[in-house]
Design a protein around this motif. Structure first.
Motif, PDB file in Angstrom:
ATOM      1  N   GLY A   1      -7.469  -4.625   2.908  1.00  0.00           N
ATOM      2  CA  GLY A   1      -8.335  -4.285   1.800  1.00  0.00           C
ATOM      3  C   GLY A   1      -8.171  -2.897   1.216  1.00  0.00           C
ATOM      4  O   GLY A   1      -9.127  -2.345   0.661  1.00  0.00           O
ATOM      5  N   TYR A   2      -6.964  -2.330   1.297  1.00  0.00           N
ATOM      6  CA  TYR A   2      -6.728  -1.003   0.721  1.00  0.00           C
ATOM      7  C   TYR A   2      -6.190  -1.124  -0.706  1.00  0.00           C
ATOM      8  O   TYR A   2      -5.455  -2.052  -1.035  1.00  0.00           O
ATOM      9  N   ASP A   3      -6.566  -0.160  -1.541  1.00  0.00           N
ATOM     10  CA  ASP A   3      -6.074  -0.116  -2.910  1.00  0.00           C
ATOM     11  C   ASP A   3      -4.741   0.616  -3.009  1.00  0.00           C
ATOM     12  O   ASP A   3      -3.887   0.262  -3.822  1.00  0.00           O
ATOM     13  N   ILE A   4      -4.581   1.661  -2.205  1.00  0.00           N
ATOM     14  CA  ILE A   4      -3.424   2.554  -2.273  1.00  0.00           C
ATOM     15  C   ILE A   4      -2.968   2.873  -0.848  1.00  0.00           C
ATOM     16  O   ILE A   4      -3.796   3.041   0.049  1.00  0.00           O
ATOM     17  N   GLY A   5      -1.666   3.005  -0.651  1.00  0.00           N
ATOM     18  CA  GLY A   5      -1.148   3.452   0.636  1.00  0.00           C
ATOM     19  C   GLY A   5      -0.103   4.536   0.436  1.00  0.00           C
ATOM     20  O   GLY A   5       0.645   4.516  -0.542  1.00  0.00           O
ATOM     21  N   ILE A   6      -0.068   5.490   1.361  1.00  0.00           N
ATOM     22  CA  ILE A   6       0.985   6.503   1.370  1.00  0.00           C
ATOM     23  C   ILE A   6       1.689   6.396   2.720  1.00  0.00           C
ATOM     24  O   ILE A   6       1.082   6.627   3.767  1.00  0.00           O
ATOM     25  N   PHE A   7       2.966   6.028   2.687  1.00  0.00           N
ATOM     26  CA  PHE A   7       3.752   5.793   3.885  1.00  0.00           C
ATOM     27  C   PHE A   7       4.879   6.820   3.971  1.00  0.00           C
ATOM     28  O   PHE A   7       5.395   7.273   2.949  1.00  0.00           O
ATOM     29  N   THR A   8       5.258   7.169   5.174  1.00  0.00           N
ATOM     30  CA  THR A   8       6.337   8.133   5.350  1.00  0.00           C
ATOM     31  C   THR A   8       7.276   7.683   6.460  1.00  0.00           C
ATOM     32  O   THR A   8       6.914   6.874   7.316  1.00  0.00           O
ATOM     33  N   GLY A   9       8.469   8.253   6.429  1.00  0.00           N
ATOM     34  CA  GLY A   9       9.404   8.112   7.531  1.00  0.00           C
ATOM     35  C   GLY A   9       9.774   6.690   7.853  1.00  0.00           C
ATOM     36  O   GLY A   9      10.224   5.930   7.002  1.00  0.00           O
ATOM     37  N   LEU A  10       9.574   6.295   9.113  1.00  0.00           N
ATOM     38  CA  LEU A  10      10.008   5.000   9.602  1.00  0.00           C
ATOM     39  C   LEU A  10       8.963   3.905   9.400  1.00  0.00           C
ATOM     40  O   LEU A  10       9.182   2.762   9.812  1.00  0.00           O
ATOM     41  N   GLN A  11       7.829   4.217   8.770  1.00  0.00           N
ATOM     42  CA  GLN A  11       6.819   3.200   8.537  1.00  0.00           C
ATOM     43  C   GLN A  11       7.336   2.153   7.554  1.00  0.00           C
ATOM     44  O   GLN A  11       8.016   2.478   6.583  1.00  0.00           O
ATOM     45  N   LYS A  12       7.009   0.900   7.798  1.00  0.00           N
ATOM     46  CA  LYS A  12       7.455  -0.195   6.949  1.00  0.00           C
ATOM     47  C   LYS A  12       6.281  -0.723   6.135  1.00  0.00           C
ATOM     48  O   LYS A  12       5.127  -0.639   6.555  1.00  0.00           O
ATOM     49  N   PHE A  13       6.605  -1.275   4.972  1.00  0.00           N
ATOM     50  CA  PHE A  13       5.572  -1.928   4.164  1.00  0.00           C
ATOM     51  C   PHE A  13       6.176  -3.167   3.521  1.00  0.00           C
ATOM     52  O   PHE A  13       7.397  -3.305   3.413  1.00  0.00           O
ATOM     53  N   ASP A  14       5.310  -4.068   3.094  1.00  0.00           N
ATOM     54  CA  ASP A  14       5.727  -5.350   2.541  1.00  0.00           C
ATOM     55  C   ASP A  14       6.568  -5.140   1.283  1.00  0.00           C
ATOM     56  O   ASP A  14       6.200  -4.373   0.399  1.00  0.00           O
TER      57      ASP A  14
END
Length: 305
Positions: free
Chosen positions: A138-151
């Motif tokens: 249920g998040y509107d925005i995400g900030i990812f860095t480095g080795l983190q993966k996202f869809d």
């Protein structure tokens, strides 16, 4: 062939994981959805999706194509949103996820500015090291860095490129000496990340001509970068970390940057959000706000140089 519509259908099929669900969401027939994807594959001369009776999966080409398609669709939606959202005032609760280090070190500087400009928006911010599913949680925005993966179905925009820095406290350097070449690191105590297997026994250090993996001895392991930095400031050993997390300690002289003529790698800082045709004013306002503060996403705004 309406290529733009076929791109939208292809993106929705991947997002929904099913031709039938995509057809339902887009209010199209199954046959029309299937035809759009087939037309796209015929136009490109390659298969984008592997189909079985139970699931769909992207081919390697399909994965690369999807990422570009989502960027194109996002730019088109952005252009539409500039016109349609100008009369809308950002309101409501904006749920933001951020990687812990970036959130504590940098997002904390930006959120007060956003809040002042958008008084009717309530901020609900979660900081964590774990990788999450923005839509599912249920998040509107995400900030990812480095080795983190996202869809891969998410829209992603690079905010900056953080440089990995090697540091130690002035006290530790006085006690143990300063490493002058990468091989010197092996003789030092190292404070290391426990959740990054690639860094467990070696730290990669590169010159302009070659890259070497330097064996290290970990005196301490932790999954929390702030703890590692604080222990490094207390003279425990050498520490590596992204520039956005290290630069304040360097400026305050708690830590000293070492081997600055060498490179220890980089990690992208990515703004991520779900692909939605009708984006709310609060989400649009935050995207516009934060991207305006990172005008050069291919460079590192906090490299310490």
């Amino acid at each position: 062939m309406d290529r733009l519509q076929s791109m939208r259908v292809f993106s929705k099929v991947v997002e929904q994981g099913s031709f039938a669900r995509a057809a339902q969401v887009m209010e199209l027939s199954n046959a029309v959805v299937t035809r759009h994807v087939a037309d796209l594959e015929n136009h490109l001369g390659t298969r984008l999706l592997n189909r079985t009776t139970r699931k769909l999966s992207l081919t390697e080409t399909g994965q690369a194509y999807l990422e570009r398609v989502n960027r194109i669709l996002a730019d088109i939606d952005d252009a539409d949103a500039i016109v349609t959202s100008q009369s809308k005032k950002p309101t409501g609760t904006l749920r933001i996820y951020s990687q812990l280090g970036f959130g504590k070190q940098r997002l904390a500087e930006l959120l007060p500015l956003y809040a002042a400009a958008n008084p009717d928006v309530t901020l609900d911010v979660t900081l964590s090291e774990r990788t999450i599913d923005l839509v599912e949680e249920g998040y509107d925005i995400g900030i990812f860095t480095g080795l983190q993966k996202f869809d891969a179905s998410m829209i992603s925009r690079q905010l900056g490129m953080a440089e990995v820095l090697l540091c130690a406290s002035p006290g530790y350097i006085r006690q143990r000496g300063e490493p002058r070449v990468p091989e010197d690191v092996t003789a030092h105590d190292c404070l290391n990340f426990s959740n990054v297997d690639l860094l467990r026994n070696h730290w990669p250090i590169a010159t302009d001509t070659e890259a070497v993996n330097i064996p290290i001895r970990s005196r301490m392991l932790s999954n929390n970068s702030e703890l590692l930095r604080n222990c490094a400031a207390a003279d425990m050993g050498l520490v590596v970390g992204p520039s956005y997390a290290m630069i304040d300690d360097i400026k305050s002289h708690r830590l000293v940057r070492l081997l600055d003529q060498y490179r220890l790698g980089q990690m992208a800082v990515m703004l991520v959000y779900p692909s939605r045709r009708q984006m709310s004013a609060k989400v649009r306002s935050f995207i516009d706000f934060i991207t305006a503060r990172f005008p050069h996403p291919e460079t590192d705004p906090w490299c310490g140089k």
